[in-house]
Scaffold this motif. Sequence first.
Motif, PDB file in Angstrom:
ATOM      1  N   ILE A   1      37.180  29.435  22.874  1.00 37.49           N
ATOM      2  CA  ILE A   1      37.459  28.744  21.610  1.00 37.49           C
ATOM      3  C   ILE A   1      37.527  29.723  20.438  1.00 37.49           C
ATOM      4  CG2 ILE A   1      36.551  27.052  19.970  1.00 37.49           C
ATOM      5  CD1 ILE A   1      35.587  25.451  22.447  1.00 37.49           C
ATOM      6  N   PRO A   2      36.547  30.610  20.247  1.00 36.38           N
ATOM      7  CA  PRO A   2      36.689  31.548  19.128  1.00 36.38           C
ATOM      8  C   PRO A   2      37.785  32.592  19.352  1.00 36.38           C
ATOM      9  CG  PRO A   2      34.481  31.703  20.086  1.00 36.38           C
ATOM     10  CD  PRO A   2      35.237  30.700  20.847  1.00 36.38           C
ATOM     11  N   ALA A   3      38.226  32.764  20.578  1.00 31.76           N
ATOM     12  CA  ALA A   3      39.266  33.757  20.866  1.00 31.76           C
ATOM     13  C   ALA A   3      40.620  33.338  20.310  1.00 31.76           C
ATOM     14  CB  ALA A   3      39.364  33.989  22.366  1.00 31.76           C
ATOM     15  N   PHE A   4      40.743  32.100  19.844  1.00 30.74           N
ATOM     16  CA  PHE A   4      41.992  31.661  19.233  1.00 30.74           C
ATOM     17  C   PHE A   4      42.091  32.081  17.771  1.00 30.74           C
ATOM     18  CE2 PHE A   4      42.356  28.833  22.870  1.00 30.74           C
ATOM     19  CZ  PHE A   4      43.702  28.959  23.131  1.00 30.74           C
ATOM     20  N   LEU A   5      41.008  32.525  17.182  1.00 32.66           N
ATOM     21  CA  LEU A   5      41.034  33.003  15.805  1.00 32.66           C
ATOM     22  C   LEU A   5      41.749  34.358  15.741  1.00 32.66           C
ATOM     23  CD1 LEU A   5      37.394  32.151  14.725  1.00 32.66           C
ATOM     24  CD2 LEU A   5      39.473  30.909  14.154  1.00 32.66           C
ATOM     25  N   PRO A   6      42.405  34.624  14.639  1.00 32.87           N
ATOM     26  CA  PRO A   6      43.056  35.935  14.503  1.00 32.87           C
ATOM     27  C   PRO A   6      42.032  37.064  14.599  1.00 32.87           C
ATOM     28  CG  PRO A   6      43.841  34.422  12.827  1.00 32.87           C
ATOM     29  CD  PRO A   6      42.712  33.743  13.528  1.00 32.87           C
ATOM     30  N   LEU A   7      42.438  38.172  15.168  1.00 36.40           N
ATOM     31  CA  LEU A   7      41.641  39.379  15.379  1.00 36.40           C
ATOM     32  C   LEU A   7      40.543  39.223  16.431  1.00 36.40           C
ATOM     33  CD1 LEU A   7      41.302  40.556  11.677  1.00 36.40           C
ATOM     34  CD2 LEU A   7      42.973  41.284  13.361  1.00 36.40           C
ATOM     35  N   LEU A   8      40.471  38.081  17.079  1.00 36.11           N
ATOM     36  CA  LEU A   8      39.493  37.910  18.154  1.00 36.11           C
ATOM     37  C   LEU A   8      40.170  37.678  19.504  1.00 36.11           C
ATOM     38  CD1 LEU A   8      36.707  35.734  16.509  1.00 36.11           C
ATOM     39  CD2 LEU A   8      36.661  38.168  17.020  1.00 36.11           C
ATOM     40  N   GLY A   9      41.443  37.970  19.599  1.00 30.67           N
ATOM     41  CA  GLY A   9      42.172  37.780  20.848  1.00 30.67           C
ATOM     42  C   GLY A   9      41.699  38.701  21.955  1.00 30.67           C
ATOM     43  N   TRP A  10      41.064  39.824  21.603  1.00 31.09           N
ATOM     44  CA  TRP A  10      40.557  40.757  22.613  1.00 31.09           C
ATOM     45  C   TRP A  10      39.448  40.130  23.447  1.00 31.09           C
ATOM     46  CZ3 TRP A  10      35.402  41.744  22.201  1.00 31.09           C
ATOM     47  CH2 TRP A  10      34.815  41.463  20.973  1.00 31.09           C
ATOM     48  N   VAL A  11      38.834  39.068  22.973  1.00 29.69           N
ATOM     49  CA  VAL A  11      37.773  38.394  23.729  1.00 29.69           C
ATOM     50  C   VAL A  11      38.334  37.810  25.024  1.00 29.69           C
ATOM     51  CG1 VAL A  11      36.055  36.535  23.619  1.00 29.69           C
ATOM     52  CG2 VAL A  11      36.499  37.930  21.613  1.00 29.69           C
ATOM     53  N   ASN A  12      39.633  37.518  25.033  1.00 26.97           N
ATOM     54  CA  ASN A  12      40.246  36.982  26.251  1.00 26.97           C
ATOM     55  C   ASN A  12      40.162  37.977  27.404  1.00 26.97           C
ATOM     56  OD1 ASN A  12      41.182  34.340  25.486  1.00 26.97           O
ATOM     57  ND2 ASN A  12      42.552  35.412  24.087  1.00 26.97           N
ATOM     58  N   TRP A  13      40.124  39.275  27.102  1.00 29.89           N
ATOM     59  CA  TRP A  13      39.959  40.267  28.164  1.00 29.89           C
ATOM     60  C   TRP A  13      38.574  40.161  28.792  1.00 29.89           C
ATOM     61  CZ3 TRP A  13      43.890  42.302  30.375  1.00 29.89           C
ATOM     62  CH2 TRP A  13      45.053  42.531  29.662  1.00 29.89           C
ATOM     63  N   LEU A  14      37.599  39.623  28.088  1.00 34.79           N
ATOM     64  CA  LEU A  14      36.266  39.394  28.651  1.00 34.79           C
ATOM     65  C   LEU A  14      36.178  38.045  29.359  1.00 34.79           C
ATOM     66  CD1 LEU A  14      34.171  40.651  25.618  1.00 34.79           C
ATOM     67  CD2 LEU A  14      34.813  41.931  27.663  1.00 34.79           C
TER      68      LEU A  14
ATOM     69  N   ILE B   1      41.926  30.246  32.815  1.00 38.07           N
ATOM     70  CA  ILE B   1      42.709  31.457  33.060  1.00 38.07           C
ATOM     71  C   ILE B   1      44.105  31.325  32.455  1.00 38.07           C
ATOM     72  CG2 ILE B   1      43.842  32.793  34.891  1.00 38.07           C
ATOM     73  CD1 ILE B   1      41.303  32.274  36.578  1.00 38.07           C
ATOM     74  N   ILE B   2      44.733  30.177  32.625  1.00 41.47           N
ATOM     75  CA  ILE B   2      46.071  29.965  32.066  1.00 41.47           C
ATOM     76  C   ILE B   2      46.040  30.037  30.545  1.00 41.47           C
ATOM     77  CG2 ILE B   2      47.883  28.223  31.762  1.00 41.47           C
ATOM     78  CD1 ILE B   2      47.350  27.397  34.686  1.00 41.47           C
ATOM     79  N   VAL B   3      45.027  29.424  29.928  1.00 38.74           N
ATOM     80  CA  VAL B   3      44.910  29.446  28.469  1.00 38.74           C
ATOM     81  C   VAL B   3      44.682  30.872  27.976  1.00 38.74           C
ATOM     82  CG1 VAL B   3      43.419  28.733  26.560  1.00 38.74           C
ATOM     83  CG2 VAL B   3      44.170  27.058  28.229  1.00 38.74           C
ATOM     84  N   ALA B   4      43.815  31.623  28.649  1.00 41.69           N
ATOM     85  CA  ALA B   4      43.525  32.996  28.220  1.00 41.69           C
ATOM     86  C   ALA B   4      44.752  33.891  28.374  1.00 41.69           C
ATOM     87  CB  ALA B   4      42.349  33.559  29.019  1.00 41.69           C
ATOM     88  N   ILE B   5      45.485  33.743  29.454  1.00 44.30           N
ATOM     89  CA  ILE B   5      46.688  34.554  29.651  1.00 44.30           C
ATOM     90  C   ILE B   5      47.762  34.182  28.635  1.00 44.30           C
ATOM     91  CG2 ILE B   5      48.619  34.966  31.230  1.00 44.30           C
ATOM     92  CD1 ILE B   5      46.605  34.998  33.507  1.00 44.30           C
ATOM     93  N   ALA B   6      47.898  32.884  28.343  1.00 48.44           N
ATOM     94  CA  ALA B   6      48.882  32.460  27.347  1.00 48.44           C
ATOM     95  C   ALA B   6      48.539  33.031  25.979  1.00 48.44           C
ATOM     96  CB  ALA B   6      48.951  30.932  27.288  1.00 48.44           C
ATOM     97  N   ARG B   7      47.268  33.038  25.616  1.00 52.58           N
ATOM     98  CA  ARG B   7      46.845  33.589  24.325  1.00 52.58           C
ATOM     99  C   ARG B   7      47.083  35.098  24.284  1.00 52.58           C
ATOM    100  NH1 ARG B   7      46.113  35.839  20.167  1.00 52.58           N
ATOM    101  NH2 ARG B   7      44.407  35.534  18.723  1.00 52.58           N
ATOM    102  N   LEU B   8      46.822  35.779  25.378  1.00 50.98           N
ATOM    103  CA  LEU B   8      47.093  37.213  25.416  1.00 50.98           C
ATOM    104  C   LEU B   8      48.587  37.503  25.291  1.00 50.98           C
ATOM    105  CD1 LEU B   8      44.597  38.465  28.113  1.00 50.98           C
ATOM    106  CD2 LEU B   8      44.668  39.133  25.728  1.00 50.98           C
ATOM    107  N   MET B   9      49.410  36.688  25.909  1.00 51.96           N
ATOM    108  CA  MET B   9      50.854  36.878  25.812  1.00 51.96           C
ATOM    109  C   MET B   9      51.344  36.629  24.396  1.00 51.96           C
ATOM    110  SD  MET B   9      52.089  35.293  29.434  1.00 51.96           S
ATOM    111  CE  MET B   9      53.807  35.439  29.088  1.00 51.96           C
ATOM    112  N   LEU B  10      50.796  35.640  23.726  1.00 54.77           N
ATOM    113  CA  LEU B  10      51.202  35.353  22.344  1.00 54.77           C
ATOM    114  C   LEU B  10      50.767  36.466  21.396  1.00 54.77           C
ATOM    115  CD1 LEU B  10      50.420  31.541  22.037  1.00 54.77           C
ATOM    116  CD2 LEU B  10      52.654  32.634  21.997  1.00 54.77           C
ATOM    117  N   GLY B  11      49.619  37.050  21.665  1.00 51.19           N
ATOM    118  CA  GLY B  11      49.117  38.106  20.792  1.00 51.19           C
ATOM    119  C   GLY B  11      49.653  39.489  21.125  1.00 51.19           C
ATOM    120  N   GLY B  12      50.392  39.614  22.198  1.00 49.50           N
ATOM    121  CA  GLY B  12      50.954  40.900  22.575  1.00 49.50           C
ATOM    122  C   GLY B  12      50.007  41.767  23.383  1.00 49.50           C
ATOM    123  N   GLY B  13      48.886  41.234  23.834  1.00 48.11           N
ATOM    124  CA  GLY B  13      47.923  42.015  24.601  1.00 48.11           C
ATOM    125  C   GLY B  13      48.198  42.018  26.089  1.00 48.11           C
TER     126      GLY B  13
END
Length: 73
Positions: free
Chosen positions: A18-31, A59-71
């Motif tokens: 949930i907090p990984a959707f905030l800007p600058l916290l997308g790196w949390v998806n790697w955890l 997993i799908i949500v985290a990968i989608a967020r990483l793809m949107l953020g360019g990570g």
Amino acid sequence: MLNLVSLVIGGLALLLAIPAFLPLLGWVNWLILPLALIGLVVGVLSSKTSGRNLNIIVIIVAIARLMLGGGFI
């Protein structure tokens, strides 16, 4: 019992997502991804499917967020 463990791991990963959707916290998806993968493995070993399905969704949500953020390209 393994399904309950998988649900707990998936719920924890979902709460962390949930907090990984905030800007600058997308790196949390790697955890979150390894945590959700562990939950998925435990869910696959279980005879029920709810824990496995929850972890797949996380997993799908985290990968989608990483793809949107360019990570994750």
